[in-house]
Motif scaffolding. Structure first.
Motif, short mmCIF file in Angstrom:
data_model
loop_
_atom_site.label_atom_id
_atom_site.label_comp_id
_atom_site.label_asym_id
_atom_site.label_seq_id
_atom_site.Cartn_x
_atom_site.Cartn_y
_atom_site.Cartn_z
N SER A 82 -140.87 -3.16 -14.65
CA SER A 82 -142.01 -2.66 -13.88
C SER A 82 -142.33 -1.22 -14.25
O SER A 82 -141.49 -0.50 -14.79
N VAL A 83 -143.56 -0.86 -13.94
CA VAL A 83 -144.03 0.52 -14.09
C VAL A 83 -144.74 0.87 -12.80
O VAL A 83 -145.61 0.12 -12.35
N GLY A 84 -144.34 1.96 -12.19
CA GLY A 84 -144.96 2.35 -10.92
C GLY A 84 -144.69 3.81 -10.60
O GLY A 84 -144.26 4.58 -11.47
N PHE A 104 -136.10 -0.85 -16.21
CA PHE A 104 -135.62 -1.71 -17.28
C PHE A 104 -134.56 -2.67 -16.78
O PHE A 104 -133.65 -2.26 -16.06
N ARG A 105 -134.66 -3.93 -17.19
CA ARG A 105 -133.54 -4.85 -17.05
C ARG A 105 -132.62 -4.55 -18.23
O ARG A 105 -133.06 -4.48 -19.38
N CYS A 106 -131.33 -4.35 -17.92
CA CYS A 106 -130.35 -4.01 -18.95
C CYS A 106 -129.15 -4.94 -18.85
O CYS A 106 -128.86 -5.48 -17.79
N LEU A 144 -137.33 -8.49 -9.28
CA LEU A 144 -138.21 -8.55 -10.45
C LEU A 144 -137.41 -8.76 -11.73
O LEU A 144 -137.84 -9.48 -12.63
N ALA A 145 -136.25 -8.12 -11.83
CA ALA A 145 -135.42 -8.26 -13.03
C ALA A 145 -134.83 -9.66 -13.14
O ALA A 145 -134.52 -10.12 -14.24
N VAL A 152 -144.55 -7.69 -17.25
CA VAL A 152 -144.23 -6.43 -16.58
C VAL A 152 -145.03 -6.37 -15.28
O VAL A 152 -146.22 -6.68 -15.26
N HIS A 153 -144.37 -5.96 -14.21
CA HIS A 153 -145.03 -5.80 -12.92
C HIS A 153 -145.58 -4.37 -12.84
O HIS A 153 -144.84 -3.40 -13.01
N PHE A 154 -146.88 -4.26 -12.64
CA PHE A 154 -147.51 -2.96 -12.44
C PHE A 154 -147.87 -2.83 -10.99
O PHE A 154 -148.57 -3.67 -10.43
#
Length: 156
Positions: A82-84, A104-106, A144-145, A152-154
């Motif tokens: 995601s980006v927020g 980030f999913r890691c 979300l991950a 990608v969730h915005f």
């Protein structure tokens, strides 16, 4: 939380006024499906591993650096989740910040979690059915991950 020198220099000029900063968040899973969390020293809350990027630092290497600095875990980013934005946040000293947050999913590569700096009181792996109360938005990042969709969730 240790404040980077470049931010201290900016604060000398602008005082406590709002500051827009790039940040990263890591949702790190091990082979057993557990998620890595840290209990923050500044507010005692449990959270995903987060941090501010250094000037010119790219987000993926930045989250790898933050995860290692805070937990001694070596992780590899798999994808952007995601980006927020986060904030505005007012810190105990009166500083106000708002963060552009790239999550980030890691995956865990190596290492055993330990408190590796002064930003955390405790760190460890947690089963998804036994999570402590988390900072706002962090549980949503975990969900979300876990979503198999790679979009990608915005945040709106």
């Amino acid at each position: 939380m240790a404040t980077p020198d470049y931010i201290l220099k900016i604060r000398q000029k602008i005082g406590n006024d709002p500051l827009w900063l790039p940040a990263v968040r890591g949702i790190v899973f091990d082979d057993e499906g557990r998620v890595l969390l840290g209990q923050r020293a500044d507010n005692r809350q449990w959270a995903l591993i987060t941090g501010m990027l250094e000037p010119g630092e790219h987000p993926a290497p930045g989250i790898v650096r933050e995860i290692f600095e805070e937990t001694a875990i070596i992780a590899e980013p798999e994808r952007v989740v995601s980006v927020g934005t986060v904030g505005p946040v007012t810190f105990p000293n009166g500083d106000v910040c708002e963060f552009l947050d790239v999550a980030f999913r890691c995956r865990h590569v190596s290492g055993e979690p330990r408190v590796n700096d002064d930003e955390s009181l405790a760190v460890g792996w947690f089963n998804l059915d036994g999570l402590p109360e988390l900072m706002p938005g962090h549980l949503a990042s975990i969900h979300l991950a876990l979503d198999p969709a790679e979009a990608v969730h915005f945040e709106p």
